[in-house]
Motif scaffolding. Structure first.
Motif, PDB file in Angstrom:
ATOM      1  N   GLY A  16     -66.983  16.454 -32.244  1.00  0.00           N
ATOM      2  CA  GLY A  16     -66.208  17.149 -33.034  1.00  0.00           C
ATOM      3  C   GLY A  16     -67.140  16.813 -34.446  1.00  0.00           C
ATOM      4  N   GLN A  17     -67.961  16.398 -34.523  1.00  0.00           N
ATOM      5  CA  GLN A  17     -68.764  16.111 -35.671  1.00  0.00           C
ATOM      6  C   GLN A  17     -70.191  16.231 -35.464  1.00  0.00           C
ATOM      7  OE1 GLN A  17     -69.554  12.524 -36.840  1.00  0.00           O
ATOM      8  NE2 GLN A  17     -69.855  12.906 -34.539  1.00  0.00           N
ATOM      9  N   SER A  18     -71.169  15.877 -36.616  1.00  0.00           N
ATOM     10  CA  SER A  18     -72.679  16.087 -36.427  1.00  0.00           C
ATOM     11  C   SER A  18     -73.141  14.747 -36.425  1.00  0.00           C
ATOM     12  CB  SER A  18     -72.969  16.745 -37.689  1.00  0.00           C
ATOM     13  OG  SER A  18     -72.405  18.044 -37.798  1.00  0.00           O
ATOM     14  N   GLY A  98     -63.952   7.342 -31.262  1.00  0.00           N
ATOM     15  CA  GLY A  98     -64.087   8.840 -30.874  1.00  0.00           C
ATOM     16  C   GLY A  98     -63.918   9.570 -32.354  1.00  0.00           C
ATOM     17  N   ASP A  99     -64.199  10.729 -32.540  1.00  0.00           N
ATOM     18  CA  ASP A  99     -63.981  11.359 -33.887  1.00  0.00           C
ATOM     19  C   ASP A  99     -62.553  11.847 -33.663  1.00  0.00           C
ATOM     20  OD1 ASP A  99     -64.066  14.496 -33.146  1.00  0.00           O
ATOM     21  OD2 ASP A  99     -66.164  13.883 -32.416  1.00  0.00           O
ATOM     22  N   GLU A 270     -53.070   6.503 -32.453  1.00  0.00           N
ATOM     23  CA  GLU A 270     -54.486   6.488 -32.341  1.00  0.00           C
ATOM     24  C   GLU A 270     -55.304   5.922 -33.352  1.00  0.00           C
ATOM     25  OE1 GLU A 270     -55.383  10.519 -31.314  1.00  0.00           O
ATOM     26  OE2 GLU A 270     -54.369  11.139 -33.262  1.00  0.00           O
ATOM     27  N   PHE A 271     -56.593   5.278 -33.092  1.00  0.00           N
ATOM     28  CA  PHE A 271     -57.412   4.705 -34.183  1.00  0.00           C
ATOM     29  C   PHE A 271     -58.749   5.454 -34.086  1.00  0.00           C
ATOM     30  CE2 PHE A 271     -55.272   1.234 -36.272  1.00  0.00           C
ATOM     31  CZ  PHE A 271     -53.743   1.275 -35.339  1.00  0.00           C
ATOM     32  N   VAL A 272     -59.381   6.270 -34.813  1.00  0.00           N
ATOM     33  CA  VAL A 272     -60.298   7.151 -34.584  1.00  0.00           C
ATOM     34  C   VAL A 272     -61.376   6.754 -35.857  1.00  0.00           C
ATOM     35  CG1 VAL A 272     -58.884   8.858 -33.757  1.00  0.00           C
ATOM     36  CG2 VAL A 272     -59.532   9.102 -35.954  1.00  0.00           C
TER      37      VAL A 272
END
Ligand SMILES: NC(=[NH2+])NCCC[C@H](N)C(=O)O
Ligand SMILES: [Mn+2]
Ligand SMILES: [Mn+2]
Length: 301
Positions: A16-18, A98-99, A270-272
Motif C-alpha cells: 500500500g506504499q512504496s 502492515g501499512d 489495529e496498530f499499523v
C-alpha cells in the motif's frame, strides 16, 4: 476492567506504499511482547497468525494510478473474511500491520456485523485520498475514503455488503498533513477532525471527552480504533514510512487510550505502519505494545 477474548491477526503487507519493511511490522510487534502483555492483564489471547500475502516483485508502473492494486485487494479480502469470522465468534479483533491500506479489509470485515460502527482514526494523515486526488498513488493514503464508499471500485466493493462507515461516525485525531483533495472531502462530508491545533489548544483530555460524547450521541453499536504509529511525533515512533513532525507526545497518546479504556467503548483495534527497517532498536513496536496495554487495561498503579 473488561476481560476480553482477543484474536490477534498479523497482516504482513507493504504494497500500500512504496517503502519496503512495513511487512515486518507484525513480527516486530510480536517480538515486543504483545501477546504476553495482554495475557498479563487477564485477557484470553489467541494469536491467529498472519494473513497470507503473495510475494511479487514491486515494479514501479507509471501508468498505474493505484500501486499494487491486485496485491492490496487480495490481502484485504482475506483479512476482511478473517475479521468478520472473529467478530461472529464473539471475539475482539486486534489487527497488526502492515501499512494502513489494511484498514480497508478490517473495516469491511467489521461492517458485516456492525451496522453503525464508530471509527477513531489516530494518524498524522487523513488517509482520505482517492485515485484522482492522491499525490502518490499509495493505497495506504486511501482507506478512510474507501470505507465511506469513495474510491476505486475494486476497493469499495471488496468483501462488501453495501454497509459503509457513516461520515458522522468518524473522528480523526492528530492530523497535521492533509492533501488538498482530502480537505475537500472532509469539508464536503463534515468529518470531525481534531488536528494537532485542537490538541495543542484544548488539550488531549478535552479532545477525548468530545470524541466520546460525539460517539455516544451517534448511538454507535461498536467503536474501532485504527492507530497509525505516525500519529505520534517521530521522536517517539521513528520507525514509520511517512513521518511528520509536530505530532502527539508519548503521554498524550497514552492518555487518549487510557480514556478509551475507561469508557469501555472499543470493540476492535489495529496498530499499523510499524517499519522495523526504519526503526531504532524496535522502539516503535515497543511503543505500539505499551499503547495496546493502555488501551486494554493497564494502569500506572
Ligand atoms: N497511512 C499513511 N501513513 N498514509 C500516508 C499518506 C500520505 C499522503 N497523504 C498520500 O496519500 O500519499
Ligand atoms: Mn499516517
Ligand atoms: Mn494512516
Amino acid at each position: 476492567m473488561r476481560e476480553l477474548n482477543i484474536s490477534i491477526v498479523g497482516v504482513p503487507l507493504d504494497y500500500g506504499q512504496s517503502r519496503r519493511g512495513v511487512d515486518m511490522g507484525p513480527s516486530a510487534i510480536r517480538y515486543a511482547g504483545a501477546v504476553e502483555r495482554l495475557k498479563a492483564l487477564g485477557h484470553e489471547v489467541c494469536d491467529e497468525g498472519d494473513i497470507q500475502v503473495s510475494a511479487v516483485e514491486k515494479k514501479p508502473n507509471p501508468a498505474e494510478r493505484l500501486k499494487n492494486l491486485d496485491e492490496v485487494v487480495e490481502a484485504n479480502e482475506a483479512l476482511a473474511q478473517k475479521v468478520a469470522d472473529i467478530v461472529k465468534a464473539g471475539r475482539f479483533p486486534l489487527v497488526l500491520g502492515g501499512d494502513h491500506s489494511i484498514a480497508i479489509g478490517t473495516l469491511a470485515g467489521l461492517t458485516q456485523t456492525y451496522r453503525n460502527l464508530g471509527v477513531i482514526w489516530f494518524d498524522a494523515h487523513a488517509d482520505m485520498n482517492t485515485a484522482e486526488t492522491s499525490p502518490s498513488g499509495n493505497i495506504h493514503g486511501m482507506p478512510l475514503a474507501v470505507s465511506m464508499g469513495y474510491g476505486h471500485e475494486r476497493l469499495t466493493t471488496l468483501f462488501h455488503n453495501g454497509n459503509f462507515i457513516q461520515p458522522e461516525n468518524l473522528i480523526i485525531i492528530g492530523a497535521r498533513s492533509v492533501d488538498p483533495g482530502e480537505r475537500e472531502l472532509i469539508q464536503k462530508l463534515g468529518i470531525t477532525v481534531f488536528t494537532m491545533h485542537e490538541i495543542d489548544k484544548y488539550g488531549m483530555t478535552a479532545v477525548m471527552e468530545k470524541t466520546l460524547d460525539h460517539l455516544k450521541e451517534r448511538a454507535v453499536d461498536g467503536v474501532h480504533l485504527s492507530l497509525d504509529l505516525d500519529g505520534l511525533d517521530p521522536l517517539y515512533t521513528p520507525g514509520v514510512g511517512t513521518p511528520v513532525d509536530g505530532g502527539m507526545t508519548y503521554r498524550e497518546s497514552h492518555l487518549a487510550l487510557e480514556m478509551l479504556q475507561e469508557a469501555e467503548c472499543i470493540t476492535s483495534a489495529e496498530f499499523v505502519e510499524v517499519n522495523p527497517i526504519l526503526d531504532e532498536k524496535n522502539k516503535t513496536a515497543d511503543v505500539a505494545v505499551t499503547l495496546m496495554g493502555s488501551l486494554l487495561g493497564e494502569t500506572l498503579i
